[in-house]
Enzyme design. Structure first.
Site, PDB file in Angstrom:
ATOM      1  N   ARG A   1      10.068 -34.230  48.182  1.00 23.00           N
ATOM      2  CA  ARG A   1      10.444 -34.135  46.766  1.00 23.00           C
ATOM      3  C   ARG A   1      11.650 -33.215  46.604  1.00 23.00           C
ATOM      4  O   ARG A   1      11.823 -32.275  47.381  1.00 23.00           O
ATOM      5  CB  ARG A   1       9.300 -33.490  45.961  1.00 23.00           C
TER       6      ARG A   1
ATOM      7  N   LYS B   1       6.472 -33.738  35.169  1.00 25.12           N
ATOM      8  CA  LYS B   1       6.410 -34.241  33.789  1.00 25.12           C
ATOM      9  C   LYS B   1       5.370 -33.496  32.962  1.00 25.12           C
ATOM     10  O   LYS B   1       5.558 -33.271  31.780  1.00 25.12           O
ATOM     11  CB  LYS B   1       6.081 -35.734  33.808  1.00 25.12           C
TER      12      LYS B   1
ATOM     13  N   GLU C   1       6.035 -43.900  36.091  1.00 26.16           N
ATOM     14  CA  GLU C   1       4.930 -44.039  35.151  1.00 26.16           C
ATOM     15  C   GLU C   1       5.512 -43.705  33.777  1.00 26.16           C
ATOM     16  O   GLU C   1       6.121 -42.642  33.623  1.00 26.16           O
ATOM     17  CB  GLU C   1       3.849 -43.025  35.541  1.00 26.16           C
TER      18      GLU C   1
HETATM   19  P1  ATP Z   1       5.735 -35.894  37.991  1.00 28.44           P
HETATM   20  O1  ATP Z   1       4.999 -35.037  38.961  1.00 28.44           O
HETATM   21  O2  ATP Z   1       6.955 -35.237  37.440  1.00 28.44           O
HETATM   22  O3  ATP Z   1       4.884 -36.481  36.914  1.00 28.44           O
HETATM   23  P2  ATP Z   1       5.473 -38.372  39.309  1.00 28.44           P
HETATM   24  O4  ATP Z   1       5.676 -38.567  40.758  1.00 28.44           O
HETATM   25  O5  ATP Z   1       4.064 -38.366  38.832  1.00 28.44           O
HETATM   26  O6  ATP Z   1       6.268 -37.099  38.875  1.00 28.44           O
HETATM   27  P3  ATP Z   1       6.339 -40.991  38.629  1.00 28.44           P
HETATM   28  O7  ATP Z   1       6.792 -41.535  37.344  1.00 28.44           O
HETATM   29  O8  ATP Z   1       5.065 -41.503  39.187  1.00 28.44           O
HETATM   30  O9  ATP Z   1       6.248 -39.429  38.445  1.00 28.44           O
HETATM   31  O10 ATP Z   1       7.491 -41.066  39.724  1.00 28.44           O
HETATM   32  C1  ATP Z   1       8.231 -42.192  40.031  1.00 28.44           C
HETATM   33  C2  ATP Z   1       8.869 -42.006  41.377  1.00 28.44           C
HETATM   34  O11 ATP Z   1       9.687 -40.852  41.384  1.00 28.44           O
HETATM   35  C3  ATP Z   1       7.839 -41.816  42.471  1.00 28.44           C
HETATM   36  O12 ATP Z   1       8.138 -42.697  43.528  1.00 28.44           O
HETATM   37  C4  ATP Z   1       7.987 -40.388  42.887  1.00 28.44           C
HETATM   38  O13 ATP Z   1       7.739 -40.247  44.247  1.00 28.44           O
HETATM   39  C5  ATP Z   1       9.438 -40.078  42.528  1.00 28.44           C
HETATM   40  N1  ATP Z   1       9.599 -38.657  42.226  1.00 28.44           N
HETATM   41  C6  ATP Z   1       8.948 -37.941  41.287  1.00 28.44           C
HETATM   42  N2  ATP Z   1       9.290 -36.643  41.340  1.00 28.44           N
HETATM   43  C7  ATP Z   1      10.202 -36.518  42.346  1.00 28.44           C
HETATM   44  C8  ATP Z   1      10.929 -35.422  42.907  1.00 28.44           C
HETATM   45  N3  ATP Z   1      10.792 -34.180  42.442  1.00 28.44           N
HETATM   46  N4  ATP Z   1      11.766 -35.677  43.929  1.00 28.44           N
HETATM   47  C9  ATP Z   1      11.922 -36.931  44.414  1.00 28.44           C
HETATM   48  N5  ATP Z   1      11.262 -37.992  43.925  1.00 28.44           N
HETATM   49  C10 ATP Z   1      10.396 -37.815  42.914  1.00 28.44           C
HETATM   50 MG    MG Z   2       2.939 -40.269  39.332  1.00 29.58          MG
END
Ligand code: ATP
Ligand code: MG
Length: 584
Positions: free
Chosen positions: A281, A291, A55
């Site tokens: 994760r 984020k 995102e």
């Molecule tokens: P955040 O909680 O930091 O905002 P998010 O999952 O909302 O992370 P996205 O931009 O939606 O952020 O993530 C893109 C991809 O990265 C998703 O498929 C998510 O599952 C993966 N991802 C995010 N954080 C992690 C993590 N800590 N470990 C492994 N994969 C991750």
């Molecule tokens: Mg997300």
């Protein structure tokens, strides 16, 4: 830097740890690989298509690096495709700046997406069509409940929800209302489009979830074309289906959403059926991987920006001087599982050191200069000494280091008196100057405050690359920088951003409330402007990493460094100085 003309076999092992740099190539099997192997063997899929779906609402962090390595890595290994698709359904929080940062990060990590950059917003027309398809099948309705009311109707984990009073609207009514929503006839929040599933479902995600909402904001990709936007849940699976994703890999928190994704895929006339697989994760101690939290550090100016070298963002680690290989090796080493855990930051730091130990050229820098004068060295003489750029790798060549009567050593490397453990310069004792002679300290000059301003030494001219002939060897080796040709540089020292192992668990001492901001390390940044370097350092280009002998690895700052004003960021020390905290 001066290049050695010697030819060296490129296959020769460099340094002690050379082989572990290949860790990511060893690729231990994991449950995802086993699934893919099976699918290919059974021809369930012809070839694999994965995707990384960020995102664009911030910079990517180390956790995303893991998801990137996994998705792009699998596609690479199985000769498949990996798409980069921005999940851009929340235009308020997203921006073109973040899109740029994310694409830069992925490229820098060493991965290439298949085809063009994709956006969920590319599919807004199709998604809108899917919404109408659900309406036409009597499987979606426009609901006027307020957010507050909808919450109470939703029920709890233990109690079923209650049907919305608008649930039984007719197909015609819903079609007309959704058209009005789309035309901008209603205010934001006035109504939403919901899937009609089951308000009593034990999985709350199935209790008539919202699929479209009104947002009167300009979108970074679609401009003002839309004032209704699909929710993430309604977008994700269908976008995968449109793109022909075979293995939709995501983190465990989406496991509960899978029944909903599958419900949409079953009801809709989608071109393919992706399957979702979840893994745990990546969490790393002494930092945060969210984020939202990283944004708070940026917004509250705790750091200088998303790419501050202390941030666990990919752009921050890049600016800190971490090599992409190190990050990839670290991600490979953490494995792919379905068990949530916390990885020790020391493991990432190990991967960083290991790569640089083999690859970083050496240079001499004095962080806290103390003047040294060789009393038996000619006043007007300068020697051009040759120093190897890497102690174990001749192929990295050598450079010229000027040597003369006056030079600097680090204040820490001199004591008037010391015990045997102090293997540096002491009055009456010998020390070797790295790449140069053995000197013996004779006396000091002090200022009115009693501070040592100068050390006087004698050198042994027969010790260039040779042990002293009297048989008394120098115990230690120290770095030095010749005074006449010393170049002033700025050095930025960084330490961990949080001083507690689990920042998420830290609580504010005054309020007692849980707040990761309460354990921000107040001493995580120091800037030193009085450091001196050997002249060859002026040739360093931004982002070049060097080992400053005996000090650690440093990177020429990506933005602020120039040969006129050299600025180096400390990547990491030579050894781990953060022993693991006692577990209480
Ligand atoms: P955040 O909680 O930091 O905002 P998010 O999952 O909302 O992370 P996205 O931009 O939606 O952020 O993530 C893109 C991809 O990265 C998703 O498929 C998510 O599952 C993966 N991802 C995010 N954080 C992690 C993590 N800590 N470990 C492994 N994969 C991750
Ligand atoms: Mg997300």
């Amino acid at each position: 830097m001066v290049d050695s003309s010697k030819t060296v076999n490129n296959d020769s092992v460099v340094g002690e740890n050379a082989t572990t740099d290949d860790l990511e190539n060893k690729k231990p099997s994991n449950f995802l690989r086993q699934i893919i192997d099976k699918d290919l063997a059974a021809s369930t899929v012809k070839s694999i298509v994965t995707r990384f779906p960020p995102e664009p609402n911030g910079h990517l962090h180390i956790g995303h690096a893991k998801a990137i390595c996994l998705n792009f890595g699998l596609a690479q290994d199985y000769n498949g495709e990996c798409h980069l698709r921005f999940d851009d359904t929340n235009p308020e929080k997203e921006s073109a700046e973040f899109i740029k940062a994310i694409t830069d990060d992925i490229s820098w990590l060493g991965f290439k997406w298949h085809g063009d950059i994709r956006f969920a917003s590319n599919y807004f027309d199709q998604l809108h069509g899917f919404a109408n398809e659900l309406i036409a099948k009597g499987l979606a309705y426009v609901c006027d409940l307020s957010a507050e009311e909808a919450r109470t109707y939703r029920g709890t984990l233990t109690e079923p929800g209650t049907n919305s009073p608008h649930r039984e609207r007719t197909v015609e009514e819903n079609t007309a209302l959704f058209a009005k929503m789309t035309a901008g006839d209603f205010d934001e929040g006035a109504c939403v489009l919901r899937a009609k599933i089951d308000m009593a479902a034990p999985n709350v995600n199935l209790r008539d979830p919202i699929i479209y909402r009104i947002r009167k904001v300009t979108h970074h990709q679609t401009g003002d074309k839309w004032c209704v936007y699909p929710t993430y849940d309604f977008t994700h699976g269908q976008s995968d289906a449109i793109e022909g994703i075979t293995h939709s890999i995501c983190t465990l928190e989406f496991e509960d959403h899978k029944p909903l994704y599958n419900w949409f895929l079953e009801q809709l006339s989608v071109p393919s059926t992706p399957r979702q697989f979840e893994f745990s994760r990546l969490n790393v101690n002494y930092t945060v991987t969210s984020k939202r939290k990283l944004k708070r550090l940026v917004d509250d100016a705790v750091v200088t920006g998303w790419d501050d070298p202390r941030m666990p963002t990919i752009s921050g680690m890049r600016r800190r001087g971490y090599a992409p290989e190190s990050i990839r090796n670290f991600c490979a080493a953490t494995g792919v599982t379905r068990v949530n855990g916390i990885v020790d930051m020391a493991m990432l730091e190990f991967a960083v050191r290991e790569h640089h130990n083999v690859n970083a050229p050496r240079a001499m820098v004095v962080i806290n200069p103390l003047k040294v004068v060789i009393t038996n060295y000619p006043d007007d003489k300068t020697e051009q000494l040759i120093a190897p750029n890497h102690p174990q790798n001749e192929a990295m060549g050598s450079r010229i280091v000027p040597f003369a009567k006056t030079f600097y050593i680090d204040k820490e490397d001199f004591r008037e008196e010391a015990n045997k453990k102090f293997k540096r310069l002491v009055i009456g004792k010998k020390v070797r100057l790295r790449n140069a002679y053995v000197v013996m300290a004779d006396s000091v000059v002090k200022d009115a405050q009693g501070e040592i301003t100068e050390v006087h030494v004698t050198y042994d001219p027969a010790t260039l690359g040779q042990d002293p002939t009297d048989g008394i060897k120098a115990k230690g080796v120290i770095q030095w920088v010749s005074a006449d040709t010393a170049k002033p540089i700025t050095v930025r020292l960084y330490d961990r951003l949080f001083d507690q192992e689990s920042p998420e668990k830290a609580s504010d001492t005054e309020t007692g409330e849980n707040d990761f901001m309460s354990c921000v390390n107040p001493d995580s940044y120091t800037e030193l402007s009085h450091c001196v370097a050997e002249p060859s350092l002026l040739e360093a280009k931004p982002e070049q990493v060097l080992q400053f002998e005996r000090e650690g690895y440093f990177v020429a700052d990506r933005y602020d460094h120039s040969s006129e004003q050299p600025v180096f960021n400390k990547t990491i020390g030579l050894r781990d100085s953060w022993p693991k905290q006692e577990q209480s």
